[in-house]
Design an enzyme around this catalytic site. Structure first.
Site, PDB file in Angstrom:
ATOM      1  N   GLY A 133       0.823  -1.204   0.000  1.00  0.00           N
ATOM      2  CA  GLY A 133       0.000   0.000   0.000  1.00  0.00           C
ATOM      3  C   GLY A 133       0.854   1.249   0.000  1.00  0.00           C
ATOM      4  N   GLY A 181       0.207  -5.731   1.619  1.00  0.00           N
ATOM      5  CA  GLY A 181      -1.173  -5.725   1.166  1.00  0.00           C
ATOM      6  C   GLY A 181      -1.414  -6.623  -0.023  1.00  0.00           C
ATOM      7  CD  GLU A 204       4.146  -6.025   6.643  1.00  0.00           C
ATOM      8  OE1 GLU A 204       3.322  -5.973   5.708  1.00  0.00           O
ATOM      9  OE2 GLU A 204       4.838  -7.044   6.885  1.00  0.00           O
ATOM     10  CG  ASP A 212      -1.070  -4.782   7.879  1.00  0.00           C
ATOM     11  OD1 ASP A 212      -0.194  -5.232   7.103  1.00  0.00           O
ATOM     12  OD2 ASP A 212      -1.698  -3.736   7.640  1.00  0.00           O
TER      13      ASP A 212
END
Length: 423
Positions: A133, A181, A204, A212
């Site tokens: 993202g 993402g 991340e 996530d």
């Protein structure tokens, strides 16, 4: 999350070559670090479907999107297959909030459309399905103390849950770079295809964040401690290791994807895949399971690093050094999130936990600092706070799991009755 900004993309040595199978604008050659503008131009025209689907695909609710967002994701039907094409090739198809919203709307429409038998998601360009993202936007949002990032994550995680419980086959072509993402819009699907060019990662911790989009759920279910290794190091894996870790289901050579895609227009995925599936080349993780399972079974990040350094294996030493370059806070929160994800069981509960962690990360210093170092100033020298693992207390970790308040928690609709057995 991701490794891309709206005007630039950051990726580690994940180049791939070969002809593009999707319509897109020309793209510059990939290098060790990408820093390039997003000027992709669409060349695919949507085809009509059922009434509701046609309305969605024509751009229902796009009044909230800027004009440049209108063609960043394309939809059409090919036979009985609904096709989603992420169309930001110069940003390796990085997700924006409008893209997430439009994908969710299209999937909702196609789920109820008897003319659509299955869904296929792919990425435009030659470099990957999706690199994540827009982290530059998250950096700016966090610095300003705004809520746009939380709003994006709420809708993104809802999309991840929809994909996981989708009532029709959801075929994801994880060709090339599939990170953050990008994993969220692919690895929760029912038919996940990798190629020899696939590089799958949840990187991340390198920007002071925590896996996530259901990443802690997926990695928590990997065999042994492979998921812990991937989560802490952010290592990108190829086809064989993605299959081993349960992040993919099938290997198809990249040069056969056009044939596979064409065949899906006329037949269900379970009938088509046996004609194209093959055995990938050897991976790296299987032969390293011994030291990976031993080292990462430790209860703290400090002990994991100590065990890695004591193995006498060059790859284990490299893993320890990679971990020590990441955000100490993010590492400890990631380990805790993975362990708790296993206990939580269901994806919905894990996504709710990840939403808490992500939102609480917005007010922690390392997320802004990590993005600054990688994307804003590009000095690749983050100044983590705290700077060492020893300085990160249990209270520091627990703060990321603190409730957000009843009106801010992630609420997902209950799964259809037939999905309840999946937990």
């Amino acid at each position: 999350m991701c490794w891309c900004s709206s005007s630039s993309t950051w990726c580690q040595s994940m180049s791939r070559s070969g002809p593009s199978m999707y319509p897109s604008s020309d793209t510059p050659a990939i290098s060790t670090i990408f820093l390039m503008a997003d000027h992709g131009t669409p060349r695919e025209r949507p085809a009509p479907g059922a009434a509701r689907a046609a309305a969605i695909l024509a751009g229902v609710k796009t009044e909230d999107a800027q004009p440049e967002d209108a063609n960043t994701v394309l939809f059409h039907t090919d036979g009985r297959t609904g096709v989603v094409t992420l169309n930001r090739p110069r940003a390796i198809n990085a997700l924006t909030h409008p893209m997430v919203s439009r994908i969710d709307e299209a999937l909702a429409a196609w789920a109820d459309d008897p003319a659509v038998q299955q869904v296929l998601i792919r990425g435009a360009g030659e470099r990957g399905l999706c690199a994540g993202g827009d982290i530059r936007a998250i950096h700016d949002d966090a610095k300003a103390g705004n809520t746009a990032s939380a709003d994006f994550w709420r809708d993104e995680y809802r999309l991840n849950a929809r994909i996981a419980r989708y009532p029709k086959p959801y075929v994801a072509l994880m060709d090339g770079i599939t990170m953050g993402g990008g994993v969220g819009v692919s690895a929760h699907g029912s038919v996940r295809i990798v190629t020899e060019r696939s590089r799958v990662a949840m990187p991340e911790t390198g920007i002071g964040f925590v896996p996530d989009v259901g990443g802690t759920y997926l990695l928590g279910r990997a065999p042994g401690e492979l998921g812990t290794h991937l989560a802490l190091t952010g290592t990108a894996v190829g086809a064989a290791d993605a299959l081993l870790c349960g992040l993919a289901d099938h290997f198809v050579p990249a040069d056969r994807l056009p044939e596979l895609t064409a065949a899906l227009a006329g037949a269900p995925a379970d009938e088509v895949l046996p004609r194209y599936a093959a055995t990938p080349g050897p991976g790296e993780l299987a032969e390293r399971r011994g030291w990976i399972d031993h080292c990462y079974a430790a209860t703290t990040v400090e002990e994991i690093v100590e065990r890695l350094l004591g193995q006498g294996e060059p790859a284990a030493k490299e893993a320890a050094e990679t971990i020590l370059a990441k955000s100490p806070t993010a590492l400890k929160v990631t380990l805790a999130a993975l362990r708790r994800a296993v206990e939580l069981g269901s994806l919905d509960r894990v996504l709710a936990q990840e939403f808490r962690v992500s939102c609480n990360a917005l007010t922690a210093p390392d997320l802004v600092e990590g993005i600054r170092a990688q994307v804003v100033d590009k000095d690749r020298a983050p100044r983590w706070s705290p700077a060492t693992l020893a300085e990160v207390s249990g209270a520091d970790v627990e703060r990321f799991f603190a409730p957000l308040g009843e009106d801010r928690e992630l609420r997902l609709p209950p799964p259809p009755r037939e999905d309840l057995r999946r937990g």
